[in-house]
Every structure is written in structure tokens, then in C-alpha cells.
Design a protein around this motif. Sequence first.
Motif, short mmCIF file in Angstrom:
data_model
loop_
_atom_site.label_atom_id
_atom_site.label_comp_id
_atom_site.label_asym_id
_atom_site.label_seq_id
_atom_site.Cartn_x
_atom_site.Cartn_y
_atom_site.Cartn_z
N ARG A 1 0.85 -1.20 0.00
CA ARG A 1 0.00 0.00 0.00
C ARG A 1 0.88 1.24 0.00
N HIS A 2 0.27 2.34 -0.42
CA HIS A 2 0.94 3.64 -0.34
C HIS A 2 0.56 4.30 0.97
N THR A 3 1.49 5.08 1.52
CA THR A 3 1.15 5.84 2.72
C THR A 3 2.01 7.11 2.72
N GLN A 4 2.14 7.75 3.85
CA GLN A 4 3.01 8.91 3.98
C GLN A 4 3.94 8.70 5.18
N PRO B 1 5.82 10.91 0.44
CA PRO B 1 5.04 9.72 0.08
C PRO B 1 5.89 8.50 0.41
N GLU C 1 -0.22 6.68 8.59
CA GLU C 1 -1.48 5.95 8.79
C GLU C 1 -1.54 5.37 10.20
N ARG D 1 -3.92 7.21 3.25
CA ARG D 1 -2.99 8.33 3.05
C ARG D 1 -2.21 8.14 1.76
N ASN D 2 -2.79 7.38 0.86
CA ASN D 2 -2.19 7.21 -0.46
C ASN D 2 -2.15 8.57 -1.15
N PRO D 3 -0.97 9.11 -1.38
CA PRO D 3 -0.89 10.47 -1.95
C PRO D 3 -1.46 10.57 -3.36
#
Lengths: 554, 186
Positions: free
Chosen positions: A20-23, A34, A466, B102-104
Motif C-alpha cells: 500500500r501507499h502511505t506517507q 510519500p 497511517e 494516506r495514499n498520496p
Amino acid sequence: MALLQIERKPDSAFQGRLIRHTQSICPDCNRILPANVIEHDNKVWLHKVCPQHGEVEELYFGSYEMYQKFSTYWVDGKGTHAPNVPIDLCACPMNCGLCSNHLSHTGLANIIVTNRCDLTCWYCFFYVKKGLEGAYVYEPTHNQVRGMVRALKAERPVGGNSLQITGGEPTLRDDLADIIKIIHEEGVDHIQLNTNGINLALQPELATKLKAAGLSNLYLSFDGISPRTNPKNHWEAPYTLDSCRKAHVGVVLVPTVIKSVNDHELGGILRFAQKNIDVVRAISYQPVSLTGRMKKQEREKYRITIPDCIHRIEEQTEGEITRDAWFPVPSCSPITHFVETFTRKPQYELSIHFACGAGTYVFLDEDRNKLVPMTSFVDIRGLLEYLDEKSDEINSGGNRYIAAARFMAKIGSFIDKAKQPKGLNMSKLLVNALIKHDYSSVGQFHLKSMFLGMMHFQDKYNQDEERLQRCDIHYLNPDMRIIPFCSFNVIPEWYRDRIQKKYGITVEQWEKEHGEKLEAKLYKGTLRRLGAQKPHEIMGCATSAVHIEPITGV
Amino acid sequence: MSHGQLTAKKAGPTRIGSISLKADRDTILVDEPIKLLLRFQIDGGFRDNFTQQVWEEAYKAHDVRLRLTLTIGFAKKVGGVFSRKVGKPIKMVRKAKLFWTRNPERHNRTWVMVIDENEAPMIPKSGAEAQSLLLDFNRSFDLLGTDLGKGTHSIVAKVKAKWGRHYYAPKGSVEATSPPIKIVCT
């Protein structure tokens, strides 16, 4: 609700499979970046690239398989309905306090009563050090304490009811009992004391005094079972336990787990707890949080994550506490939701991110002198599924009393009575904990069992926003902000240091006001000298020569 | 969750569509297993409403968890109707969890994780993929020749899907029966 849009897109030049993508943030400049949560080598990693300071790949979770299992319990919480920092755009880790976009109410509130300490442990980040520029002694007044607790109780939809007094070393405050009384007066049911236990070992009557003031239990720093792994309180801890035993104060052992330092003693700590199960209620293993600038090689040497600790415990207990016995903290949400649908009132819930913490309950089988994980005689997954199903039924218009009656009739089917330790009535304990769901019935459950927990606080290398957004371990502050742990301590230059400077006094001023030197309260190893056999064992932390790198944990 | 606050876009009734049943062979021996491949999808109102736009609204109402219970059974024709159960019905649960991502790369904050009947978590790349992961079904089942008995059999799959009340759908259930297939068991 909206998220502050950042310029950069997630970097795609990583090796492995994207989960998954997050920050996250840059460990050098705190810039919001990112980040990708990725899998390779059957482990989970956090990958990010700062345009100025370059690439960081950090171990996030030591087992992909366990990550997958834990992630199925992901449930976002009810959020903050009365935020102290109302904002539109979410820009974690900025503006903490709690803000409108935070997703968990306070599960455990920390209140710092002093940042003075009687030890100078090499890995600790928290105590005030004399001689450092900008060192402030922070000791909130009684009025400030009362105000902070009121801010906690004012949280909505659920007011805070569980509080930890922390430091520094809180027992250095002579008025600690008065502080506990104030917190109790303000309606907090659960008050625990985070301590190294030395003063409770030296003054056994202190435990009784604090218990009378309203203390629930001790959160005792305890890093290992040998003087080498636990120079902090190896000699003192047995005396501390005795004091608590006499005062009927339960103890949670809290090892900060550092790879290559004490990770070989996780099973030993469990056996120590087992021997003292009459007073030890829980162990809270805390994989280390790495602060300060640290090279990748050094991080790899010390970095350990929740699955790694779970695997080591399985190995070191020769399979007595298996990896399957552990569940992520939010796995208890079906219980909360069932009680919420039944009572039609919002309930206290532990809605942290699934990667933040894990736990299991163990019971002592006295005949075999073995610890039995709850999972070996309770079908936890089946029970949670059933509760979810019943909550769905009630939410969809079903009769809540019929659903509760069915649950009570069915609960026995999830328990294998033949495998249940002798003298234990798990059905009764569960029914009381679930249907009453009050502090005393949940407390009864804990008295019969020992809780094994893990909590992995973040650092700038593995920070996942997250996770931060869902954090439920918070700090109360005199400016009435309630700040998540992993902001407060991970970016101290924005939070902890500023607050302590604003509400603290300089070391010189403190010494002048109190007529004593800060170092006068340092522990000189009085108890150690009684039992020490070798020269290194008589060296208290205060005079310890051990100093490697600024590694931290709480 | 906000009860009865069904403001999601109006759509037609929910139904089970494109249901099909296939066998890997037409003829088996009585002591052999046979593999049956069942496919279907949940269409109509539920599917049409299960979109990112509606997730956003549902999330605000803290309606973040969905359980979709699927019951699948097989039946053979006896006396002109498909009344004789073959094997035991199988109950499965699929779940969807709405969460703040929070996927940019996303401009909307709410996204979904789908957990299939094998408890495998999946984060879809698109809304259409989310619908597919949750509402499309394609799975094989093993039956034994002894479950059928000797003879020529006409077999169907009977499917039921049910869910509780949510922001994007009232409480409901749908049922369907697959077209029959012929299996000869000797």
C-alpha cells in the motif's frame, strides 16, 4: 475531511511487491514524504525518498504472513468528536493535539509529572540532563494536572478513563500521592505508574501510600533477567515486586526490546513473570524506537519488530506461547462493537493501527506449571466472527436482548473445557467482561490471567502516518493539547521539547528553588551492593560505563 | 452507523447475475471426486451503490464494516424438482473495511480493503476492482461420486447472499439457482 496534498508522487523505484501507499517523514528534515509499504524476503518494509536527503528503506514488520493476518483486523475508530485542534486539512504529523482528523480517542493518556530521573540509562531520551543547553525541568503543578485530566475526561465520544503517570521518574516527586488523588478525584478509574521501581524497593511503604491514593498498578521498566541486560533495576526489581505484593498493587513488566542486546531473554522475562504471577499482571514488550541520526548498519543491528519478538518468544518458551496465540490490538473491536450495539452507547475502543501492537492472554496451569495461551482452549476467531455477526443483526433491526441471550447460550461452544486450566471458568469470565463491560468485570478477567502485549512505538525511520493518525496512546499537556505518542516523542523538536521549555524552568532555577543539586537524587546502587558478586554488578546506571548510541524506548 | 439514513444514489433491486456451473468432466466413477466450477456476481442496487463516492459518505457516518455472507449448496433433481441436497451447504463470509487512506495518489480519503472467504486481505486499485473483489465469485468445489450415487444426475448450485443494513444498502438478501448440468456417475 481532506488530506494535505503533497507535491511528490510515491517513488516507484523500489524492489519488492507493493502492499500500500502511505506517507512518512524524512528522518533528516521532517519533510512529509510519500512512502510505500512493500514486501520482499517475506518481510514488510517502508520505503521513501527525500529529494534532499535521499532514500530510506526500513524494516516495518518482520513477517509478511503475520502482517497479512493482522491487517484483516483493520478497523478505523470513531474519531475525535470534540477536537482540541480543529483543522480541515490533515497534515500528519503536524498540528497534533488531538486534531479533527485523528481517528482514535485516547486509549491510554500519559501525564508527565517530572522529567527528572534517578538513573541515566544509555538508551533513554526522556530525562533532563544537566549541562545540556536548553535543559528544562518540567514538573506541572496540581492545578495543571487537574486541568489536563479534565481535558482527557472531556474527550468525545468517549471520555478518557485510563491514565499513566510517567516521567522521568515520577517517584522523585514528593507529592506523587497527592497527584494520584487529584487524578482519581477527577474520575479516572485506571491509574498506572510508569517507574523504574527503585524508590518502591527502597521505601516499601510507598506502594501502600500510593495504592491508598488510588493507584491501580505499576508499569515497571524491566529489560532482562541478568545484570548485563538489565543494569537499570536487576537487583531492585524483586524488592519492588515485594512492596507491590504487600500493597496489593499489580505490576506490568515493561521490557524495551533491542536486537542483539536483550532479545535473547524475552522467554526468560516471561518465566520471571510466571514465578511472580501473584503480582505480575502483564508484560508489555516494547520493540525499540531508534532516535537520533543512525546509520543503516547500526539500525539493522538494533531494529526488531513485533513479529520478530513473537517468534523469539515462541522459540524461547519451546513452543509454549506460539505465534498463532497473538492477535493485533484492534482485533478486540468486534467485542466493543457488540457492546456498543447492545448498549446503544459509544464505548471505549482500541482502534489503533494493526501494526502498532499485539497481545494475547495466558493462564497458569498449576498442575503442569505451564502457561496456557487463551487460544489453546478458546476459539477466538470463531468468537469474534460470531460477535460481528450478532452486531450486524442488531444494527439491522434485530432484537438486542434475543441476540445477547443467543450469545450467552452459544459462548460455551467456543471454549474447549477439557483444555481449560483447572479452576478456571472462562465462560463466566467472558460473559461478565462482555455483557457488563465495566472496569471491574474487565479487571476480574485480568486478575485470572496474565496479559502479554507488544507495542512498537515509531521513529523517524519507520514512521507511517497511517499509524500515527490512529494512535491511542497520548500525552496530556498543560496547554490542553492531547498529543499522540509518536508525534510527541518522534518529533520532540515540535512537541515535547517545546512544551517542556514553555512550562518548565531551567535546571539552575530548579536547583536554586529546591536548594539541592539535580544529581543529588541519582541512585547510587544501594541495593546492588547487597547482592553483587562482580565489580560490574555494583555499577548502577548512574555510574555505568555502558554507553553506545542514543537508542531509545519507553 | 447511521440507521435508516439511506441517501446513497437510488438504484434498482439487487440480484445475482451471470450464474453458471460447470464440471471438469461429464462422467465419473462413484469413488471419484468431481470438480464443480461456480461463477456468479452480485449485481444491481448493491453493486451500483458500492462506489468510492458512497464510501466517503458511509465513512463519515462511521459505517465502515461490511459482512457479506454467502451460502452455497448443490442439489440434484429428484421427481422433477431440485430437492435433494448434495453434500453440506457451505457458508462463507466476505468483508469490506472502509478506511482513511494516506495514499498520496488519491484525492478522496476513503478507500476499501476487501477480505475474501480465505481471509486474504486485498487493497484494490480502483472502484471497479473493489466491486469485483467483493461481489464477483469464481470458485471450484469438490464433490464425491458417492455424494451423487450411481446414475445420471441433473445438478444445480443454489446460492444465497445476505448483508446487514448499511449506508449504501438496506438489509437484504438475494438467492439464485444455476442452470443445471448433467453428470453421469457409474
